[in-house]
Design an enzyme around this catalytic site. Sequence first.
Site, PDB file in Angstrom:
ATOM      1  N   LYS A  33      34.841 -18.075 -10.488  1.00  8.58           N
ATOM      2  CA  LYS A  33      34.429 -18.710 -11.737  1.00  8.58           C
ATOM      3  C   LYS A  33      34.910 -17.820 -12.880  1.00  8.58           C
ATOM      4  O   LYS A  33      34.299 -16.803 -13.193  1.00  8.58           O
ATOM      5  CB  LYS A  33      32.903 -18.886 -11.776  1.00  8.58           C
ATOM      6  CG  LYS A  33      32.447 -19.705 -12.959  1.00  8.58           C
ATOM      7  CD  LYS A  33      30.992 -20.114 -12.810  1.00  8.58           C
ATOM      8  CE  LYS A  33      30.546 -21.064 -13.896  1.00  8.58           C
ATOM      9  NZ  LYS A  33      30.783 -20.599 -15.249  1.00  8.58           N
ATOM     10  N   CYS A  59      27.145   6.171 -50.077  1.00 13.17           N
ATOM     11  CA  CYS A  59      26.999   6.340 -48.634  1.00 13.17           C
ATOM     12  C   CYS A  59      28.367   6.553 -47.955  1.00 13.17           C
ATOM     13  O   CYS A  59      29.238   5.674 -48.013  1.00 13.17           O
ATOM     14  CB  CYS A  59      26.310   5.082 -48.104  1.00 13.17           C
ATOM     15  SG  CYS A  59      25.837   5.209 -46.398  1.00 13.17           S
ATOM     16  N   LYS A  69      26.095 -17.962  -9.793  1.00 13.77           N
ATOM     17  CA  LYS A  69      26.270 -16.949 -10.844  1.00 13.77           C
ATOM     18  C   LYS A  69      25.839 -15.585 -10.324  1.00 13.77           C
ATOM     19  O   LYS A  69      24.752 -15.445  -9.754  1.00 13.77           O
ATOM     20  CB  LYS A  69      25.420 -17.312 -12.057  1.00 13.77           C
ATOM     21  CG  LYS A  69      25.800 -18.657 -12.676  1.00 13.77           C
ATOM     22  CD  LYS A  69      26.826 -18.510 -13.758  1.00 13.77           C
ATOM     23  CE  LYS A  69      26.134 -18.268 -15.051  1.00 13.77           C
ATOM     24  NZ  LYS A  69      26.763 -18.771 -16.219  1.00 13.77           N
ATOM     25  N   GLU A 118      36.033 -20.918  -5.047  1.00 10.91           N
ATOM     26  CA  GLU A 118      36.954 -20.383  -6.055  1.00 10.91           C
ATOM     27  C   GLU A 118      36.221 -19.394  -6.933  1.00 10.91           C
ATOM     28  O   GLU A 118      34.995 -19.412  -7.001  1.00 10.91           O
ATOM     29  CB  GLU A 118      37.396 -21.515  -6.995  1.00 10.91           C
ATOM     30  CG  GLU A 118      38.587 -22.274  -6.537  1.00 10.91           C
ATOM     31  CD  GLU A 118      38.816 -23.490  -7.419  1.00 10.91           C
ATOM     32  OE1 GLU A 118      38.578 -23.426  -8.641  1.00 10.91           O
ATOM     33  OE2 GLU A 118      39.221 -24.515  -6.854  1.00 10.91           O
ATOM     34  N   ASP A 177      35.753 -16.383 -16.451  1.00 15.10           N
ATOM     35  CA  ASP A 177      34.893 -16.354 -17.623  1.00 15.10           C
ATOM     36  C   ASP A 177      35.736 -16.444 -18.895  1.00 15.10           C
ATOM     37  O   ASP A 177      36.157 -15.444 -19.454  1.00 15.10           O
ATOM     38  CB  ASP A 177      34.076 -15.051 -17.614  1.00 15.10           C
ATOM     39  CG  ASP A 177      32.839 -15.166 -18.469  1.00 15.10           C
ATOM     40  OD1 ASP A 177      32.564 -16.267 -18.979  1.00 15.10           O
ATOM     41  OD2 ASP A 177      32.142 -14.156 -18.629  1.00 15.10           O
ATOM     42  N   CYS A 216      21.739  -0.371 -46.106  1.00 19.73           N
ATOM     43  CA  CYS A 216      21.704   0.733 -47.047  1.00 19.73           C
ATOM     44  C   CYS A 216      22.383   0.214 -48.311  1.00 19.73           C
ATOM     45  O   CYS A 216      23.555  -0.153 -48.282  1.00 19.73           O
ATOM     46  CB  CYS A 216      22.464   1.939 -46.498  1.00 19.73           C
ATOM     47  SG  CYS A 216      22.778   3.150 -47.789  1.00 19.73           S
TER      48      CYS A 216
HETATM   49  S1  IVH Z   1      35.413 -26.763 -11.841  1.00 21.07           S
HETATM   50  C1  IVH Z   1      32.425 -29.972 -13.775  1.00 21.07           C
HETATM   51  N1  IVH Z   1      36.258 -24.390 -11.313  1.00 21.07           N
HETATM   52  O1  IVH Z   1      32.794 -23.217 -15.613  1.00 21.07           O
HETATM   53  C2  IVH Z   1      33.619 -29.331 -14.162  1.00 21.07           C
HETATM   54  N2  IVH Z   1      35.078 -24.685 -13.362  1.00 21.07           N
HETATM   55  O2  IVH Z   1      29.994 -24.990 -16.349  1.00 21.07           O
HETATM   56  C3  IVH Z   1      34.381 -28.812 -13.005  1.00 21.07           C
HETATM   57  N3  IVH Z   1      34.907 -22.649 -14.716  1.00 21.07           N
HETATM   58  O3  IVH Z   1      33.229 -25.499 -18.140  1.00 21.07           O
HETATM   59  C4  IVH Z   1      34.682 -27.439 -13.258  1.00 21.07           C
HETATM   60  N4  IVH Z   1      35.990 -21.335 -13.337  1.00 21.07           N
HETATM   61  O4  IVH Z   1      35.213 -24.081 -17.684  1.00 21.07           O
HETATM   62  C5  IVH Z   1      35.600 -25.148 -12.193  1.00 21.07           C
HETATM   63  N5  IVH Z   1      37.112 -22.349 -10.665  1.00 21.07           N
HETATM   64  C6  IVH Z   1      36.460 -23.089 -11.567  1.00 21.07           C
HETATM   65  C7  IVH Z   1      35.956 -22.562 -12.774  1.00 21.07           C
HETATM   66  C8  IVH Z   1      35.259 -23.398 -13.646  1.00 21.07           C
HETATM   67  C9  IVH Z   1      35.365 -21.415 -14.497  1.00 21.07           C
HETATM   68  C10 IVH Z   1      34.127 -23.064 -15.911  1.00 21.07           C
HETATM   69  C11 IVH Z   1      34.551 -24.358 -16.500  1.00 21.07           C
HETATM   70  C12 IVH Z   1      33.302 -25.128 -16.805  1.00 21.07           C
HETATM   71  C13 IVH Z   1      32.229 -24.163 -16.471  1.00 21.07           C
HETATM   72  C14 IVH Z   1      31.152 -24.864 -15.698  1.00 21.07           C
END
Ligand code: IVH
Length: 675
Positions: free
Chosen positions: A120, A438, A320, A118, A122, A432
């Site tokens: 990640k 200014c 990452k 999936e 942000d 300043c």
């Molecule tokens: S699964 C253990 N899936 O990344 C928790 N997390 O450090 C299981 N995040 O705090 C998380 N996209 O907020 C999962 N597709 C995704 C995600 C995701 C972003 C974030 C989440 C979590 C942090 C992980």
Amino acid sequence: MTDLFSQPNPVKSRIEALRSALNRHNHLYYVEDKPEISDREFDLLLEELQRLEEENPQYEDENSPTKRVGGSVTKGFLTVEHRFPMLSLSNSYSREEIESWVLRTEKLLGQACTFVCELKYDGAAISLTYRNGELERAVTRGDGSKGDEITNNVRTIRTIPLKIQGDFPELFEIRGEIFMPKQSFLNLNQSREKEGLEPFANPRNAASGSLKLQDSAETARRKLDCFTYSLVADVPVADTHFDALNKAQAWGFQTPLRFDHFVRRAKNVDEVMAFISHWDQNRGNLPFEIDGVVIKVDAHRYYDELGNTAKSPRWAIAYKFPAEEAVTKLHDVTYQVGRTGAITPVAELEPVLLAGTTVKRASLHNADQIVRLDLRIGDWVRVEKGGDIIPKVTGVVMEKRSSNSVPFSYATHCPECNTLLVRPEGEAVHYCPAELICPPQRMGKVQHFISRKAMDVDGLGSETVKQLFSSGLISNIADLYDLKVSDVLPLERMAQKSAENLVNGLEGSKSQPFERVLFGMGIRHVGETVAKKLARHFKSIDAIMEADVETLVGVDEIGEIIAESVFAFFRVEENRKLISRLRAAGLQFEMDDLSGPSSDVFLGKTFVVSGVFTIFDRKSIKAFIEDHGGKVSGSISAKTSFLVAGDNMGPAKREKAEKLGVPIISEEDLQTMVK
Ligand code: IVH
């Protein structure tokens, strides 16, 4: 005789019908991309529901689609415990690390398994609890074991269903990431800059900031979005993660399944890496920010077996993306002067392509940072674009340094007004101190004065203030009120109508209450809340001007630093002159005292106000409480001192107050308490 109570209630049924239609159309529009009615038709239904709810407060429902536009105000969020802790993910940065995680996992399980990849997202993690198909509460991750309850703000996010449909467990928690799409982020920062407010550094900060706003109507305007990524329930919901996503999507949540390439099942490391490298290359095209990919074991039956480490589950890992980096030449260091006089050094670079944009300038933060990097003009430097829009200089390529380069010396004088810079003890930033001379500071003061939270002048924005300054029409806030239509008409892009609007806007701002005028003056350390406190306590600018530091410190929540800053401000002749000119122009320098004398009877007490009142209206009851030192909050918690109940208060509020032992009082009781 017919039984009155068994008759069908047409108003109630209409409200219910409108709610279910609006929920359905919201889902069709925001999650399915298949609207069946026009925006106009949607708005008409919503307006009808809003009207009916206002006229019939006894049918109040916290999950009504009208709550999407927000309007509730929360002072201080309730901290609540997560039913299941919210863990984080362990990170990886290379194919090797992914390989060893896969090997480790399959070894623990004693067999090969399937994974789900999936994006990640942000943003900020959220836990949503649904009971009987309705959103009950939304809690931030916090420290993982407890977070802030921000349900009212989360209700405004259109891709989070308020009611769900289908075959769902009676009670479950669904987790996901709330984020701000790139376009919303750009729009937000643009309007913040126009209003003279600090822009957010990146969409992630903007998202979490927006979730913690006290006014949910403002959260609604921030255009947040959400992808859900995991289901937590006491009863098993699905055999695999992929099926759980399918279920959630069918109930009405936005999952990555909505877009077919946002999620993939993978059988081996090669397939995982293919997904990763696709998104590493294509993430720039997504309408939101991602900082990596998450890889999860698909079959739920392995989760218990794999278990967790102290902080993260063993059944998932994050990959990452590396921050995008480029090497370029540092031509010069220039300095920006902010509204408060803070100096920011900026690297002027040989233009270089980085993450799809050409970078010419990068932030250097402060003098310490330059020393830490041992930066010299003419150096080849590494520039990185992490999550922030502004790139950073992260290092010097020492091998490329010229033998005749000289150590860098930081500016000693203001680049705008040539005043000697100061660096307060313990601070990393130079200032300043010539705030009255200014130019950027003078202009910043005017931009702050007209901004939304201060005088909120219609028809006048930061850009126009800039024009007014550079054309010499104004040089301080009092000059604004001397402007005539004929003065501003010659400005570029200024038409008759906008010139009139500007002058009318200024005229209208004269009725802004004293506390806003005081906040608008831009006294260092006097933010909105402090301005309110001072205005309510002293009642007039004259009383504040006369107060010595000791008297000022005597006011609740005013400390020495604020007191000294206020005292010093009014000792400056030019500031006193500005005030008398503004007073002559007709601005409010006194509190209007409709609510009678104020007191401190409610000091330290928090009130929740609900229902319809006879003596007061909604606004005046809040003002009454605040005038007597109390706080008004939008939702009942253990910290609530009193619930002030009017007619037709919702039963849920009463129940919650009773459960928490919060005394319920009437508006008459409130008045008696003051007497
Ligand atoms: S699964 C253990 N899936 O990344 C928790 N997390 O450090 C299981 N995040 O705090 C998380 N996209 O907020 C999962 N597709 C995704 C995600 C995701 C972003 C974030 C989440 C979590 C942090 C992980």
